[in-house]
Design an enzyme around this catalytic site. Structure first.
Site, short mmCIF file in Angstrom:
data_model
loop_
_atom_site.label_atom_id
_atom_site.label_comp_id
_atom_site.label_asym_id
_atom_site.label_seq_id
_atom_site.Cartn_x
_atom_site.Cartn_y
_atom_site.Cartn_z
N GLU A 182 6.24 -6.48 -1.22
CA GLU A 182 7.91 -6.13 -1.64
C GLU A 182 8.36 -4.43 -0.47
O GLU A 182 9.21 -3.90 -0.70
CB GLU A 182 7.87 -5.57 -2.74
CG GLU A 182 8.01 -6.15 -3.76
CD GLU A 182 6.48 -6.28 -4.84
OE1 GLU A 182 5.34 -6.09 -4.46
OE2 GLU A 182 6.20 -7.65 -5.81
N MET A 238 -3.30 6.08 18.87
CA MET A 238 -2.34 7.69 18.47
C MET A 238 -3.46 8.22 17.57
O MET A 238 -3.27 9.41 17.95
CB MET A 238 -1.01 7.69 17.94
CG MET A 238 -0.66 8.82 17.79
SD MET A 238 -0.26 10.02 19.11
CE MET A 238 1.90 8.75 19.79
N PHE A 286 2.96 -4.64 -20.84
CA PHE A 286 3.08 -5.19 -19.72
C PHE A 286 3.94 -4.74 -18.19
O PHE A 286 4.95 -5.23 -18.49
CB PHE A 286 2.45 -6.63 -19.88
CG PHE A 286 2.24 -7.20 -18.51
CD1 PHE A 286 1.26 -7.39 -18.01
CD2 PHE A 286 2.68 -8.23 -18.23
CE1 PHE A 286 0.33 -7.63 -16.94
CE2 PHE A 286 2.20 -9.19 -16.72
CZ PHE A 286 1.60 -8.55 -16.31
N GLN A 287 2.70 -5.24 -17.35
CA GLN A 287 4.13 -4.32 -16.33
C GLN A 287 5.24 -3.15 -16.08
O GLN A 287 6.55 -2.98 -15.03
CB GLN A 287 4.93 -5.67 -15.65
CG GLN A 287 3.30 -6.81 -14.79
CD GLN A 287 3.76 -7.64 -13.73
OE1 GLN A 287 5.13 -7.99 -14.25
NE2 GLN A 287 3.12 -8.17 -12.89
N LYS A 289 14.83 -6.02 -18.62
CA LYS A 289 15.17 -7.51 -18.55
C LYS A 289 16.25 -7.93 -19.95
O LYS A 289 16.90 -8.59 -19.44
CB LYS A 289 13.42 -8.00 -19.45
CG LYS A 289 13.90 -9.59 -18.97
CD LYS A 289 12.78 -10.13 -18.97
CE LYS A 289 12.67 -11.89 -18.95
NZ LYS A 289 11.12 -12.29 -18.77
C1 TPP Z 1 1.33 3.68 6.97
C2 TPP Z 1 0.35 4.45 7.92
N1 TPP Z 1 -1.14 5.92 7.99
C3 TPP Z 1 -1.54 5.62 8.94
C4 TPP Z 1 -1.09 6.14 9.65
C5 TPP Z 1 -1.58 7.26 10.79
N2 TPP Z 1 -0.98 6.50 11.67
C6 TPP Z 1 -0.26 6.80 12.87
S1 TPP Z 1 -0.31 6.36 14.02
C7 TPP Z 1 -1.98 5.76 13.80
C8 TPP Z 1 -1.91 4.30 14.79
C9 TPP Z 1 -1.53 2.78 15.04
O1 TPP Z 1 -2.13 2.32 15.51
P1 TPP Z 1 -1.74 1.20 16.06
O2 TPP Z 1 -0.87 0.09 15.58
O3 TPP Z 1 -2.88 0.39 17.21
O4 TPP Z 1 -1.14 1.91 17.68
P2 TPP Z 1 -1.12 2.62 18.97
O5 TPP Z 1 -1.42 3.99 18.62
O6 TPP Z 1 -3.25 2.10 19.31
O7 TPP Z 1 -0.21 1.72 19.93
C10 TPP Z 1 -2.24 5.90 12.72
C11 TPP Z 1 -2.86 5.48 12.24
C12 TPP Z 1 0.89 6.27 10.09
N3 TPP Z 1 1.53 6.33 10.83
N4 TPP Z 1 1.15 5.47 8.67
#
Ligand code: TPP
Lengths: 189, 619
Positions: free
Chosen positions: B90, B522, B152-153, B202
């Site tokens: 979703e 990052m 439920f749900q 529903k």
């Molecule tokens: C749902 C979610 N969880 C955690 C983060 C924190 N976060 C930001 S960038 C990142 C790493 C992303 O890694 P990747 O997709 O390999 O991209 P790269 O930075 O290596 O280009 C994380 C864990 C986020 N932005 N969103």
């Protein structure tokens, strides 16, 4: 204005700003009386970390199904302005008025106080109630219930005086407020 | 007036948000509505929903079935006007609806079941809220007589989503159903757009009721202001005309305002000769290849954009919100400038940065008015001052902040994007780009070129990993003949990888261009620079083989390991007729620069060259 600690520098968010002086404001909010509207207003305060000191709500227009919420909140001028705009943004909110800023206004609160005293204290309680124009609305041999209306300060003062005289329970309505003069707070955003 | 607004929107289904009328007119026009013409009688709730969708211009809905929405699925089965796209989670339904909305200017639409369906949608709703994307999400709910019994749900969907929607509704009576849906669409797209949830028990979906059309629905209670105060516009233009070091700072508000807003922005910028910088969300409103565009600003913005913001004397913010990723350290943010802020949301003005002049308006209206005043008063920018200002900007530009060390043996992520852009330039089809979240997202913003609005989908405010693929699916549904590329990271793509299956089922040839550095890049960058190179859980161990993965889903996979091979593989990718993953093995050590470390000001940004000099004393 920004204070900076070691931790702030490491944080992803930088430093928190130092607070400006805080003051208390009374807002009148006209809303559609529909399910969830109060939750929406309160959620806004909790979600954004604003302080509510008092909140009263009741339907004021049966035909249009509108309620008036009176909120006393405290914050810096900046925060109060934000609260005003954030409230205005909610779909069921028709109008927000900051009564504190928009000319003079009147505030009243009603409180019911149960005082359980004996002998001298009983007489003293009645005497003070008389001075404060509080009414006795219930009386038993061992207790009184006083009804008092007035500003928050007046109610506070009465409560303080009743404490040593056997005050055991309080119920307060919170502030209702209205502006002086011809100006009205009504529907329309 | 609401009626007129709608017909206008239908006649011109281009990228255009609907303008709401000034309050005075609304009152007048809504008067005859009172007679309540019922258009259709004896429909079920589910049929009313379908009719309301059709009348609100919906042709595609992204969803996932479940017990509490089966009547709606049944009604969907028996009609042909609305396409249903079955997603695999979703969250993806919401991101797809966002991609659809952002690329068409229409309201995106999603359908989820009660309980887990609704809670899975929460991330997508929050994403849409923070990026102001118009989305309407229908959720099933247990029957009214079971609400509150932990059935439920059952989940308190309106309670849970109250803080992540612009507005939400629980429809307990079928007689309110049609008008609630019409209001939901109106709220989602009017003023500052955003997500709206309609929770549908529903029994209400089964209940017989009457349908009322949007034309006969009173929408007057939500009519946000869209027209600027003209005296304020005059003041703004005066400030601009007397500026010596002006800069436009524009954001997603211009995109939301429609293609006309972008056109007017371009006109105004060229008329004044002022430099412009854009937020991540605003890219595409003004062509980035133009000399007057300084590139993106903020944490990973360009040197020239951030210095121009810092040193300007008049800042004209149109549809941006002084996000903390943009301002850096607040008390050192553009200390010498007078600031003008044009925003459709009054609560955005003075929220973070105090401005000299705040104007509540839709950007398209404000821009039109500004151009008119500039022309009427025959204003000219101060030529000598502008010459000096541009000389200064060119000096900053000559730093070439986006330069990186080229390599013959290893693919630099920036190089991969440059080659991708080169291929896109030659492409005849319309091109849309989405991204996931991380370094690759920032590099995409820095290295790709943006020519027109609504062709760039990225999760800005919430920074949701897993956004890009479903968003690309939404875009491809709306533009079947376009080329849609999701620039991804190896970690992010796994967050909604199951949507490959959706792309295969619906024959959507989305291209997933993974800059695979085998790290959460990052996160690694922050740990390297700020946490003593302690790489706590940021290495993506045991990554799947993306080529085989694409194959397993029924898509196509390529891998590219050497720079010489890039062009060939990109060319192959452009030719495929179904969902395609390109696993680009890039330099694992590369970091994203320039960068403003948090708590620092715009003029304290670090460039790649002095990354070594990064202040690690704190660590
Ligand atoms: C749902 C979610 N969880 C955690 C983060 C924190 N976060 C930001 S960038 C990142 C790493 C992303 O890694 P990747 O997709 O390999 O991209 P790269 O930075 O290596 O280009 C994380 C864990 C986020 N932005 N969103």
């Amino acid at each position: 204005m920004v204070r900076q600690s070691q931790q702030d520098k490491k944080s992803v968010y930088g430093a928190a700003p130092v607070q400006d002086p805080v003051s208390s404001h009374t807002l009148a909010v006209i809303v559609d009386n529909e399910p969830g509207v109060l939750a929406r207003v309160i959620g806004l305060f909790s979600g954004r970390g604003y302080n509510i000191e008092s909140l009263t709500v009741a339907e004021t227009d049966q035909t249009k199904k509108q309620s008036r919420i009176t909120i006393v909140c405290s914050g810096t001028v900046h925060v109060i302005e934000q609260i005003h705009h954030q409230l205005g943004r909610l779909v069921p909110v028709h109008r927000v008025s900051n009564l504190t800023l928009e000319g003079t206004h009147i505030e009243r609160e009603l409180a019911l106080l149960k005082v359980c005293g004996v002998k001298d204290k009983r007489i003293e309680a009645l005497r003070i109630a008389d001075i404060f124009r509080a009414r006795v609305v219930d009386s038993t041999l061992g207790s009184f219930v006083f009804e008092i209306t007035g500003t928050t300060e007046k109610v506070d003062a009465f409560v303080d005086l009743m404490k040593p005289l056997g005050l055991c329970e309080i119920s307060r309505t919170g502030v209702a407020a209205i502006s002086r003069g011809k100006e009205i707070v009504c529907d329309g955003k | 007036m609401a009626t007129q607004t709608r017909t206008k929107a239908q006649a011109k289904p281009k990228i255009k948000l609907v303008k709401s009328a000034p309050a005075s007119k609304v009152q007048k026009a809504s008067a005859p509505i009172r007679q309540m013409v019922y258009d259709k009688k004896n429909l079920t709730g589910a049929e009313i929903i379908i009719q309301a969708l059709v009348d609100n211009g919906v042709d595609t809905i992204f969803g996932y079935p479940g017990g509490a929405v089966l009547p709606i699925y049944d009604a969907l089965f028996q009609q042909k006007k609305i396409k249903h796209v079955l997603v695999r989670h979703e969250q993806a339904a919401l991101h797809a609806a966002e991609g659809y909305a952002r690329s068409t200017g229409k309201v995106g639409c999603a359908l989820v079941t009660s309980g887990p369906g609704a809670t899975n949608a929460v991330t997508g709703l929050t994403d849409a809220l923070l990026d102001s994307i118009p989305v309407v999400c229908f959720s099933g709910q247990v029957p009214t007589f079971l609400i509150g019994t932990d059935a439920f749900q059952e989940a308190d969907t309106t309670g849970i989503t109250r803080q992540c929607t612009k507005q939400n509704y629980l429809v307990k009576d079928v007689k309110n159903l049609a008008k609630t849906i019409h209001e939901a669409f109106h709220v989602a797209k009017s003023g500052r757009p955003g997500p709206v949830v309609i929770d549908l028990p529903k029994d209400v979906q089964f209940a017989p009721g009457s349908y009322i059309s949007p034309e006969n629905t009173d929408l007057s209670r939500y009519q946000p202001r869209t027209q600027p105060d003209l005296s304020q516009i005059e003041l703004a233009v005066e400030m601009m005309a007397s500026a010596k070091r002006p800069v436009f700072y524009t954001g997603g508000g211009v995109i939301n305002s429609g293609t006309e807003a972008a056109r007017l922005l371009t006109e105004l910028v060229q008329m004044t000769g002022f430099p412009l910088t854009s937020t991540l969300m605003g890219l595409g409103a003004y062509p980035t290849r133009d000399r007057q565009h300084l590139g993106m600003l903020g944490m990973h913005g360009t040197y020239e954009a951030n210095w121009a913001m810092h040193d300007c004397d008049v800042m004209v913010n149109i549809g941006a919100r002084f996000d903390d990723r943009v301002t850096g350290r607040l008390d050192a943010f553009s200390p010498h400038s007078k600031k003008i802020h044009i925003d459709i949301d009054p609560s955005s003005i003075n929220k973070i940065v105090r401005v000299e002049l705040g104007i509540v308006s839709d950007s398209v209206e404000a821009l039109r008015a500004m151009i008119a005043v500039w022309k009427k008063r025959k204003y000219k920018a101060d030529a000598t001052a502008m010459k000096q200002w541009w000389a200064q900007i060119d000096k900053w530009r000559s730093v070439q902040c986006l330069s990186y060390k080229k390599s013959d043996t290893i693919i630099k992520p920036q190089f991969a994007l440059e080659r991708l852009q080169a291929a896109l330039d030659k492409e005849k089809r319309e091109v849309f780009v989405s991204t996931e979240v991380g370094q690759h997202q920032m590099w995409a913003a820095q290295f790709l070129k943006f020519e027109q609005p609504n062709h760039w989908m990225t999760s800005g405010g919430l920074g949701t990993m897993g956004y890009g693929l479903p968003a690309a699916i939404g875009v491809q549904m709306a533009h079947p003949n376009a080329l849609v590329v999701d620039v991804a990271g190896d970690a992010s793509i796994l967050m909604n990888i199951q949507e490959l299956s959706t792309a295969v089922q619906h024959k959507l040839p989305v291209k997933i261009f993974i800059l695979n550095n085998q790290w959460m890049g990052m996160v690694k960058q922050w740990q390297e620079l700020l946490h003593g190179e302690r790489y706590s859980s940021s290495y993506t161990e045991s990554l799947p083989d993306f080529v085989k993965l694409a194959d397993a889903y029924g898509g196509i996979g390529f891998r590219v390991e050497s720079p010489d091979d890039l062009d060939r593989v990109i060319k192959e990718m452009m030719k495929t007729d179904r969902v395609t993953i390109v696993d680009v093995c890039v330099d694992q050590k590369e970091n994203c620069f320039p960068m403003i470390p948090s708590g620092k000001a715009h003029n304290e940004m670090i460039l790649s060259a002095d990354a070594k000099k990064f202040d690690k004393t704190l660590v």
